[in-house]
Design a protein around this motif. Structure first.
Motif, short mmCIF file in Angstrom:
data_model
loop_
_atom_site.label_atom_id
_atom_site.label_comp_id
_atom_site.label_asym_id
_atom_site.label_seq_id
_atom_site.Cartn_x
_atom_site.Cartn_y
_atom_site.Cartn_z
N THR A 88 72.03 33.11 20.55
CA THR A 88 71.58 33.41 21.93
C THR A 88 72.74 33.34 22.94
OG1 THR A 88 70.96 31.11 22.43
CG2 THR A 88 69.26 32.53 21.48
N GLY A 89 73.81 32.60 22.59
CA GLY A 89 74.98 32.57 23.47
C GLY A 89 75.54 33.98 23.65
N ALA A 90 75.46 34.78 22.58
CA ALA A 90 75.98 36.16 22.65
C ALA A 90 75.21 36.99 23.68
CB ALA A 90 75.90 36.81 21.27
N TYR B 271 73.85 35.80 26.52
CA TYR B 271 74.38 35.39 27.84
C TYR B 271 75.78 35.95 28.05
CZ TYR B 271 70.39 32.40 28.45
OH TYR B 271 69.10 31.96 28.60
N ARG B 272 76.56 36.00 26.99
CA ARG B 272 77.91 36.57 27.09
C ARG B 272 77.84 38.05 27.46
NH1 ARG B 272 82.21 33.87 24.38
NH2 ARG B 272 81.55 31.77 23.81
N ARG C 38 83.92 37.93 23.18
CA ARG C 38 84.46 36.69 22.59
C ARG C 38 85.77 36.24 23.22
NH1 ARG C 38 80.58 34.08 20.51
NH2 ARG C 38 79.02 35.65 20.08
N ALA D 297 79.94 33.30 31.15
CA ALA D 297 78.60 33.21 30.56
C ALA D 297 77.95 31.88 30.94
CB ALA D 297 78.67 33.34 29.05
N SER D 298 78.75 30.83 30.93
CA SER D 298 78.24 29.51 31.29
C SER D 298 77.76 29.51 32.75
CB SER D 298 79.33 28.46 31.06
OG SER D 298 78.93 27.21 31.53
N SER E 104 74.59 31.83 33.19
CA SER E 104 73.39 31.32 32.53
C SER E 104 72.64 30.29 33.39
CB SER E 104 73.76 30.70 31.18
OG SER E 104 74.48 29.50 31.39
N ARG F 29 67.88 33.72 33.13
CA ARG F 29 67.18 33.01 32.07
C ARG F 29 65.80 33.59 31.84
NH1 ARG F 29 70.62 29.18 30.53
NH2 ARG F 29 69.31 28.89 28.73
N GLY G 265 71.59 27.87 20.36
CA GLY G 265 71.85 28.00 21.79
C GLY G 265 71.94 26.65 22.47
N ARG G 266 71.37 26.55 23.66
CA ARG G 266 71.42 25.31 24.43
C ARG G 266 70.02 24.76 24.73
NH1 ARG G 266 75.69 27.11 23.50
NH2 ARG G 266 77.69 26.84 24.55
N ILE H 212 67.00 26.07 23.05
CA ILE H 212 66.03 26.68 22.11
C ILE H 212 64.89 25.69 21.81
CG2 ILE H 212 65.76 27.93 19.92
CD1 ILE H 212 67.71 29.19 22.05
N ARG I 215 82.74 23.45 30.35
CA ARG I 215 81.49 24.10 29.95
C ARG I 215 80.41 23.07 29.64
NH1 ARG I 215 80.52 28.52 25.97
NH2 ARG I 215 82.42 28.14 24.82
N ASP J 27 76.93 23.24 31.50
CA ASP J 27 75.73 23.51 30.71
C ASP J 27 74.74 22.34 30.74
OD1 ASP J 27 76.94 25.91 30.12
OD2 ASP J 27 77.48 25.42 28.06
O1 DC Z 1 77.12 29.52 22.54
P1 DC Z 1 78.11 30.23 23.44
O2 DC Z 1 79.38 29.47 23.61
O3 DC Z 1 78.34 31.65 22.97
O4 DC Z 1 77.35 30.33 24.88
C1 DC Z 1 77.99 30.84 26.02
C2 DC Z 1 77.31 30.24 27.26
O5 DC Z 1 75.99 30.77 27.38
C3 DC Z 1 77.15 28.74 27.27
O6 DC Z 1 78.28 28.07 27.84
C4 DC Z 1 75.89 28.51 28.06
C5 DC Z 1 75.10 29.78 27.90
N1 DC Z 1 73.94 29.63 27.00
C6 DC Z 1 72.78 29.13 27.55
O7 DC Z 1 72.76 28.79 28.73
N2 DC Z 1 71.66 29.03 26.81
C7 DC Z 1 71.66 29.40 25.52
N3 DC Z 1 70.54 29.30 24.79
C8 DC Z 1 72.86 29.88 24.92
C9 DC Z 1 74.00 29.96 25.69
#
Ligand code: DC
Length: 224
Positions: free
Chosen positions: A34-36, A38-39, A91, A99-100, A103, A109, A129-130, A132, A180, A184
């Motif tokens: 899921t980070g991808a 947000y990226r 990346r 992304a941070s 998000s 969101r 993710g963060r 989930i 980060r 986060d």
């Molecule tokens: O997992 P990552 O490093 O690719 O995530 C990039 C950013 O996306 C991370 O710093 C915070 C955000 N993110 C989020 O808020 N919620 C998620 N479920 C996944 C990532």
């Protein structure tokens, strides 16, 4: 038909994607990074010169963005932004930070929440993710919170880059990771947090086979 879901949350560089990918392959589940997603949002806004902190501009531009998640024959997840494959472009260290920041916005969101839940409704998933286990899939069959000390995570990231022949600076990587982590965990909406019913796994002292073995044990106990 019931679908199974495994939620893996944790801070940047804890090894979530390496482990989740390997487990997904073994179990025949869909791996969702899921980070991808947000990226991809951050990358899109960056192309348009929108600051990730400018919530009004973010809200205006996000309607112009369509995101698709595709999988190739090896099971690798590809991010498609308005029809363009941006899997490798997202990346970078710059996009990690953006992304941070991006998000943290509710509008972002909310849009991504439906997308993530939609995949889990259709497939057995391992989603990392963060938020989930806390927000996206609160009823996940298994929840694991994967972590490691910031120093260990920075060392792993630096070694990874060096192995790829890229430049890497440990002190800078550690600073980026700590920043980060702070962003986060301190945002008001869906911050990085261990779900009350998640199993905590600290990988600081473990290698990849060790983490995989520990994860498999946790999963087998929950899904027979
Ligand atoms: O997992 P990552 O490093 O690719 O995530 C990039 C950013 O996306 C991370 O710093 C915070 C955000 N993110 C989020 O808020 N919620 C998620 N479920 C996944 C990532």
């Amino acid at each position: 038909m019931k679908t199974y879901s495994i939620a893996i949350d944790g801070p940047a560089g804890a090894g979530k994607s390496t482990i989740a990918k390997a487990l997904a392959k073994e179990l025949g589940y869909h791996y969702v990074d899921t980070g991808a997603i947000y990226r991809t949002v951050a990358y899109f806004l960056d192309l348009w010169g929108v600051s990730p902190k400018d919530v009004d501009a973010v809200e205006r531009y996000i309607d112009e963005l369509t995101i698709q998640i595709a999988y190739d024959e090896t099971g690798k997840q590809h991010m498609i932004m308005n029809g363009m494959d941006v899997t490798d472009d997202i990346r970078t260290q710059d996009i990690s930070q953006k992304a941070s920041l991006v998000s943290a916005h509710k509008v972002v969101r909310d849009v991504l929440l439906d997308m993530q839940r939609g995949v889990a409704q259709e497939h057995n998933v391992i989603m990392d993710g963060r938020d989930i286990g806390t927000v996206v899939l609160p009823n996940a069959d298994v929840k694991i919170f994967l972590t490691a000390s910031a120093e260990v995570r920075a060392k792993r990231r630096t070694d990874e880059l060096l192995a790829k022949g890229q430049q890497a600076d440990f002190a800078q990587t550690l600073k980026d990771i700590q920043q980060r982590d702070y962003q986060d965990t301190h945002r008001p909406i869906a911050p990085l947090k261990q779900a009350a019913d998640a199993v905590l796994l600290d990988t600081s002292e473990l290698d990849i086979p060790g983490v995989l073995a520990a994860m498999k044990k946790i999963i087998q106990e929950k899904i027979s």
